[in-house]
Design an enzyme around this catalytic site. Structure first.
Site, mmCIF file in Angstrom:
data_model
loop_
_atom_site.group_PDB
_atom_site.id
_atom_site.type_symbol
_atom_site.label_atom_id
_atom_site.label_comp_id
_atom_site.label_asym_id
_atom_site.label_seq_id
_atom_site.Cartn_x
_atom_site.Cartn_y
_atom_site.Cartn_z
ATOM 1 N N ASP A 1 1.072 -1.085 0.065
ATOM 2 C CA ASP A 1 0.065 -0.156 -0.127
ATOM 3 C C ASP A 1 1.013 1.095 0.000
ATOM 4 O O ASP A 1 2.104 1.121 0.236
ATOM 5 C CB ASP A 1 -0.957 -0.028 1.209
ATOM 6 N N ASP B 1 -7.478 -7.659 0.714
ATOM 7 C CA ASP B 1 -6.496 -7.861 1.971
ATOM 8 C C ASP B 1 -7.178 -7.329 3.019
ATOM 9 O O ASP B 1 -8.336 -6.721 3.200
ATOM 10 C CB ASP B 1 -5.498 -7.008 1.664
#
Length: 376
Positions: A89, A264
């Protein structure tokens, strides 16, 4: 990265992501390895649960151990000895989570290092540079994760700035010569018209995949479902779709039904450490005293190391004694549960029996099947 779409069932999609480091069958769930480790697990143990790709955290790895130590090893794969693909991320969500100790400007985000209090600045360009050094197979653009609730005007300003940051992320990613994948992140809160603008802007810039951000931040489930139903049909069919930070098993099922390819969440690992274990017919809270003398396996249908070798009574005992092994065995099971769920969804899509699978899933957990209401 190449995305191959094999078949569909309704809006659900069965495919695969092809990387130099391996193939990821989709729909896929990515365990979260925030600090370069899926908590308590060796890379081999994570792989044994069926995981083919994991998530790393740009923000935390930048603060500790830092880019220079990472580069001494090569990249994040070498540092943590994970052989498969890694998605990182961008740091946007972590900055969002800092709340009052950060200040967002057009240039980027000023904040205090939560470890030592130092003043730090993070912007789209720096995020791309960090992720380049991490060797991320999938890089995420730097965006602002719009909080919930947010009024329309704030959500509009936030989304428009995220679009400008998306272009800056794309430009810096390209100038670095990064040959890996870059994903855009759709924002716009719960407002369909703002999501439309975000989708069009990102598709015009052009990315290797598209994530739906700004969900699972406190909004009602109905809003999450509505936004997914609205957004997914607008996305390019030949690009993967990623629902960030989601979620509970039911959320994975509902995301797949609406066309999502990737997920996720820290839930399976965090809940495992708190004795909250996912099983075929719901949840086992292993700290409950009723499991003290229960000699049955945690889940008779599960093929994980924990379920093949240990009783609920043993897991209860380990938890009561605060033994590290308890958290590890629980984590192995929860991660395997998530991977078994994804494998079941993939098979159901292949066979054209997804809604039958969904009906059985909810029947076993005693819940009603949420409707898909959009006409898109």
């Amino acid at each position: 990265m190449k995305f191959e779409l094999d078949t569909t069932d309704g809006r659900a999609r069965r495919g695969r992501l092809v990387f130099e480091r391996g193939v990821v069958e989709t729909p896929a769930f990515m365990p979260v390895g925030t600090y370069g480790t899926v908590k308590g697990m060796t890379p081999e143990e994570v792989q044994d649960t069926g995981a083919q790709i994991i998530l790393g955290n740009t923000f935390h790895l930048w603060l500790r151990p830092g880019q220079e130590i990472m580069k001494l090893h090569g990249d994040l794969h070498d540092f943590m000895q994970w052989k498969g693909p890694i998605l990182t991320d961008s740091g946007g969500f972590q900055v969002f989570s800092l709340g009052d100790i950060r200040k967002i400007t057009e240039k980027g985000v000023h904040f205090r290092n939560p470890i030592n209090g130092d003043a730090i600045f993070l912007d789209p360009e720096k995020s791309m540079e960090i992720q380049y050094d991490l060797g991320s197979d999938i890089v995420m653009i730097f965006d602002e994760c719009t909080p919930y609730p947010a009024d329309w005007d704030y959500a509009k300003r936030s989304m428009e700035m995220s679009l400008r940051w998306a272009q800056r992320s794309r430009d810096r990613f390209d100038s670095l010569g990064n040959k890996n994948a870059l994903f855009g992140i759709i924002q716009g809160s719960v407002y369909e018209d703002l999501r439309d603008v975000s989708v069009k802007g990102l598709v015009d810039i052009g990315f290797d995949g598209y994530a739906v951000g700004g969900l699972a931040v406190g909004e009602p489930k109905e809003d999450m479902h509505r936004i997914l139903e609205h957004v997914c049909p607008q996305l390019p069919q030949d690009k993967p779709r990623y629902l960030m930070g989601v979620g509970k098993p039911q959320d994975l099922v509902e995301g797949v039904r609406r066309g999502v390819d990737m997920f996720d969440c820290v839930m399976p690992t965090r809940n495992a450490r708190n004795g909250h274990l996912f099983v075929s017919d719901g949840v086992v809270k292993i700290r409950n005293a009723k499991y003290k003398d229960d000699i049955s396996p945690l889940d008779a249908e599960c093929d994980c190391y924990t379920c093949r070798n240990y009783s609920r009574a043993y897991l209860y005992h380990l938890d009561r004694c605060n033994e590290i092994l308890g958290a590890r065995l629980n984590t192995i099971h929860n991660l395997r549960y998530y991977q078994r769920l994804m494998a079941g969804l993939r098979q159901a899509i292949e066979e054209g029996k997804l809604e039958h699978f969904v009906s059985e899933f909810y029947q076993r957990t005693g819940a009603a099947v949420p409707p898909i209401t959009s006409d898109n």
